[in-house]
Design a protein around this motif. Structure first.
Motif, PDB file in Angstrom:
ATOM      1  N   UNK A 164      22.750  54.490  53.474  1.00  0.00           N
ATOM      2  CA  UNK A 164      23.231  54.106  54.803  1.00  0.00           C
ATOM      3  C   UNK A 164      22.955  52.632  55.106  1.00  0.00           C
ATOM      4  N   UNK A 165      21.762  52.187  54.783  1.00  0.00           N
ATOM      5  CA  UNK A 165      21.390  50.779  54.993  1.00  0.00           C
ATOM      6  C   UNK A 165      22.262  49.872  54.135  1.00  0.00           C
ATOM      7  N   UNK A 166      22.459  50.261  52.867  1.00  0.00           N
ATOM      8  CA  UNK A 166      23.290  49.486  51.948  1.00  0.00           C
ATOM      9  C   UNK A 166      24.718  49.376  52.484  1.00  0.00           C
ATOM     10  N   UNK A 167      25.263  50.484  52.947  1.00  0.00           N
ATOM     11  CA  UNK A 167      26.623  50.478  53.485  1.00  0.00           C
ATOM     12  C   UNK A 167      26.733  49.572  54.711  1.00  0.00           C
ATOM     13  N   UNK A 168      25.743  49.644  55.593  1.00  0.00           N
ATOM     14  CA  UNK A 168      25.758  48.808  56.795  1.00  0.00           C
ATOM     15  C   UNK A 168      25.721  47.334  56.436  1.00  0.00           C
ATOM     16  N   UNK A 169      24.860  46.975  55.505  1.00  0.00           N
ATOM     17  CA  UNK A 169      24.704  45.564  55.164  1.00  0.00           C
ATOM     18  C   UNK A 169      25.907  45.026  54.391  1.00  0.00           C
ATOM     19  N   UNK A 170      26.518  45.852  53.530  1.00  0.00           N
ATOM     20  CA  UNK A 170      27.785  45.437  52.924  1.00  0.00           C
ATOM     21  C   UNK A 170      28.833  45.225  54.018  1.00  0.00           C
ATOM     22  N   UNK A 171      28.819  46.104  55.009  1.00  0.00           N
ATOM     23  CA  UNK A 171      29.763  45.970  56.111  1.00  0.00           C
ATOM     24  C   UNK A 171      29.562  44.699  56.908  1.00  0.00           C
ATOM     25  N   UNK A 172      28.316  44.295  57.099  1.00  0.00           N
ATOM     26  CA  UNK A 172      28.030  43.058  57.827  1.00  0.00           C
ATOM     27  C   UNK A 172      28.630  41.862  57.099  1.00  0.00           C
ATOM     28  N   UNK A 173      28.535  41.860  55.776  1.00  0.00           N
ATOM     29  CA  UNK A 173      29.132  40.771  55.002  1.00  0.00           C
ATOM     30  C   UNK A 173      30.650  40.770  55.177  1.00  0.00           C
ATOM     31  N   UNK A 174      31.274  41.943  55.117  1.00  0.00           N
ATOM     32  CA  UNK A 174      32.716  42.025  55.318  1.00  0.00           C
ATOM     33  C   UNK A 174      33.123  41.593  56.708  1.00  0.00           C
ATOM     34  N   UNK A 175      32.354  42.022  57.715  1.00  0.00           N
ATOM     35  CA  UNK A 175      32.641  41.629  59.093  1.00  0.00           C
ATOM     36  C   UNK A 175      32.534  40.116  59.245  1.00  0.00           C
ATOM     37  N   UNK A 176      31.517  39.537  58.649  1.00  0.00           N
ATOM     38  CA  UNK A 176      31.324  38.088  58.713  1.00  0.00           C
ATOM     39  C   UNK A 176      32.531  37.357  58.152  1.00  0.00           C
ATOM     40  N   UNK A 177      32.978  37.773  56.998  1.00  0.00           N
ATOM     41  CA  UNK A 177      34.110  37.096  56.355  1.00  0.00           C
ATOM     42  C   UNK A 177      35.402  37.274  57.148  1.00  0.00           C
ATOM     43  N   UNK A 178      35.616  38.500  57.634  1.00  0.00           N
ATOM     44  CA  UNK A 178      36.823  38.756  58.400  1.00  0.00           C
ATOM     45  C   UNK A 178      36.873  37.948  59.680  1.00  0.00           C
ATOM     46  N   UNK A 179      35.770  37.891  60.410  1.00  0.00           N
ATOM     47  CA  UNK A 179      35.750  37.160  61.669  1.00  0.00           C
ATOM     48  C   UNK A 179      35.736  35.655  61.456  1.00  0.00           C
ATOM     49  N   UNK A 180      35.178  35.203  60.322  1.00  0.00           N
ATOM     50  CA  UNK A 180      35.256  33.772  60.012  1.00  0.00           C
ATOM     51  C   UNK A 180      36.710  33.331  59.907  1.00  0.00           C
ATOM     52  N   UNK A 181      37.539  34.180  59.296  1.00  0.00           N
ATOM     53  CA  UNK A 181      38.971  33.886  59.191  1.00  0.00           C
ATOM     54  C   UNK A 181      39.637  33.953  60.562  1.00  0.00           C
ATOM     55  N   UNK A 182      39.302  34.982  61.334  1.00  0.00           N
ATOM     56  CA  UNK A 182      39.939  35.165  62.635  1.00  0.00           C
ATOM     57  C   UNK A 182      39.580  34.064  63.632  1.00  0.00           C
ATOM     58  N   UNK A 183      38.338  33.601  63.599  1.00  0.00           N
ATOM     59  CA  UNK A 183      37.851  32.679  64.629  1.00  0.00           C
ATOM     60  C   UNK A 183      37.818  31.224  64.183  1.00  0.00           C
ATOM     61  N   UNK A 184      38.110  30.978  62.925  1.00  0.00           N
ATOM     62  CA  UNK A 184      38.024  29.616  62.413  1.00  0.00           C
ATOM     63  C   UNK A 184      38.926  28.637  63.128  1.00  0.00           C
ATOM     64  N   UNK A 185      40.099  29.067  63.517  1.00  0.00           N
ATOM     65  CA  UNK A 185      41.053  28.165  64.179  1.00  0.00           C
ATOM     66  C   UNK A 185      40.527  27.684  65.527  1.00  0.00           C
ATOM     67  N   UNK A 186      39.537  28.437  66.083  1.00  0.00           N
ATOM     68  CA  UNK A 186      38.947  28.040  67.364  1.00  0.00           C
ATOM     69  C   UNK A 186      37.681  27.211  67.178  1.00  0.00           C
ATOM     70  N   UNK A 187      37.321  26.934  65.931  1.00  0.00           N
ATOM     71  CA  UNK A 187      36.120  26.148  65.681  1.00  0.00           C
ATOM     72  C   UNK A 187      34.834  26.946  65.784  1.00  0.00           C
TER      73      UNK A 187
END
Length: 261
Positions: A164-187
């Motif tokens: 469960x911990x492993x899955x959550x932390x892999x998810x955090x990395x995915x969330x980070x990358x996804x939101x970096x793409x989504x929010x990058x245009x706003x700086x």
């Protein structure tokens, strides 16, 4: 040749929210940010430990400011309320550090697995996106908006009995990358730190003997890290000068993840 540009390396006056700030890496981050002149919202599950960290920061006589809020990050309504209160109190939000977490072992063959899976994903993955979404209207008004998600080297690999911990932390990395793409245009930058073996409440139950054995076997630097070492990497990620780094996944692990044998 373009002239050299001196970029801002100060967070003085910036407003930072740190979750899980009553102990460990969150506490160290709150102390460090306040020492750098930031206004720090110290948040954790219970009020009293948050108040204690604020008292420590005030006693240190640092140039920054700290205030305490009790916050259960598994409660979506509480997140919205507390983030709003912080923004009202400090005049906005510039920095969000999603650090809150815990560790509950989970054996997939046992009925109790669900008791680990649900809370773990709720606190260490769902809460991250909820905190970001609640803070986003304020971050959009910042001239140097920074989000740092604290994952783990368990997000880059796995150890037995910890899925469960492993899955959550892999998810955090995915969330980070996804939101970096989504929010990058706003700086707005979104980065992720993956601590390895660190001396925190989660690792307190491991004896010194076993810490030493593990570190000598697995960690090139042959020791456990301390929370302040993670906090200083977090600081590097939230500087105004860190304006072209986003979606990064940064191990702070003494070399654990690069060691083959």
């Amino acid at each position: 040749m373009e002239p050299y540009q001196a970029l801002d390396r100060s967070i003085a006056g910036k407003v930072a929210i740190v979750t899980g700030a009553a102990s460990g890496m969150g506490r160290a981050t709150a102390h460090l940010f306040a020492a750098q002149g930031a206004k720090v919202a110290v948040t954790d599950l219970r009020q009293e430990p948050c108040d204690a960290v604020v008292a420590e920061i005030e006693a240190a006589g640092v140039p920054g400011e700290a205030k305490a809020w009790a916050l259960d990050v598994s409660d979506q309504d509480a997140i919205k309320q507390v983030v709003g209160e912080i923004a009202d109190s400090f005049g906005g939000v510039d920095i969000l550090v999603n650090n809150a977490g815990f560790a509950i072992p989970g054996d997939v063959a046992e009925e109790s697995y669900e008791d680990s899976w649900g809370p773990t994903l709720e606190v260490m993955l769902a809460a991250h996106q909820r905190m970001i979404r609640a803070a986003l209207p304020y971050l959009r008004n910042s001239d140097a908006a920074r989000i740092v998600n604290i994952a783990s080297t368990e997000g880059l690999g796995a150890t037995p009995g910890n899925s469960p911990y492993v899955a959550a932390k892999h998810g955090v990395i995915g969330l980070t990358r996804g939101l970096a793409v989504d929010l990058g245009r706003e700086g707005i930058t979104v980065n992720c730190i993956c601590p390895g073996p660190i001396r925190t409440g989660i690792t307190d139950g491991i004896s010194e003997e076993h810490k030493t054995i593990y570190a000598k076997r697995r960690v090139p630097m042959r020791r456990y890290g301390i929370p302040e070492e993670v906090a200083n990497m977090t600081l590097s990620c939230v500087l105004p000068a860190a304006s072209f780094m986003t979606g990064a996944v940064i191990p702070v692990d003494g070399g654990l993840t690069i060691k083959n044998a």
